[in-house]
Design a protein around this motif. Sequence first.
Motif: not given
Length: 374
Positions: A165-174, A194-202
């Motif tokens: 909920p409220g999270g970017l797509p890509g952080a789980s399965l797809g 201290v850089t790009t959060p992992t959720n944005y890269l996934t």
Amino acid sequence: MATSFPVLHTKGGYFDVGYSIGSTFQSRIQTYLESSALFKETLLPFYDTREGRDLVETIMTLTEKNFPMYIDEVQGTAQGAGLPYEMLFVNNMLMEIYFGYSKNTPRLTREDLGCSTVYINRPDVKVIGHNEDCEDLIKHLGYVVDATIIENDVVEEKFTSLCYPGGLPGASLGFNYHGLTFSINTVVAPTVGVTTPTNYLTRAMLRASNIDEVKDIITNAGNGISTGCNINVGSVVDTSTQWSVEVVPRVSESKLSVQEIHESDDPEKSTYFHMNEYRHMNIKVETAARSKARLDRAMSLPVPTCARDARNILGDVKNLMHPIFRTVRPTDGAATACTGIFDLLNKRLDIYFDNPSMDIEPLLTFNMESSSRR
């Protein structure tokens, strides 16, 4: 037994798709942020400090330069959900704050790291099975997004992703319309950057058309990644190889190790497991006992040779303290929200919201062949 789980089909620009997600799932997102122990007890208290706010604003500025389109997506989700943008940005920094930035002792510990993955790559069976382990709330408040991103009349991305909920797509399965499948395992690296959060890269990974593009995106030259992770990748277009990508933060760019699981008639060579520790990258960190127990148990079972075998492993509860299929209990603060079975030969993703080893049908089924050809 689970009887429903929502799927949103949406099309438009990055902001528009985000807004559609936020407005459609406003109640779920708001309820999650109001109920999540992780958000209320670790993320929000950290952001409410001067040090935390300054750090988040620094990372926000970096991310706006690195991935402005996904910032637009988060802003759209926040507006649609009737929430401050900053709240959802922080929500997409769970692993960074939880394992690196926050000085608060979290209620959950490293032992509650989640997700288990089984690879099978035989000539007649090509399966990647994945348990999505997380807060139990996700089973009741999560959702699936099937999105087509269009900018200037050009299709930029098409993907289907399970979302927190409220999270970017890509952080789980797809999976995406190029025929690539993805799932994510959390691993703890020696440092948090201290850089790009992992959720944005996934999230960015969902646009990749082949494994080389996945590696380029996750390497993120010039910026790198903030936390460690393991990305499980398959393809319905070229099924000869499956890939386990381990990632560790490093200054300016991420460091990667890729384990290739090649097609083989030999059951031992055609099978691989990944939980929540570095297996093929030489990284010295303490392995969580829960993850080690799940890996040891999976490797002690008969070698899987079909999708049903993968489901049986992912549904195993023999180890009462550290089962592979998890439920909230005194010894475990997390649970298996769902199990995804990627059948690469048949181009099908089945998602189970109950123990997949039972004699049950998947609650959700997606045809990955039609997605890859649109």
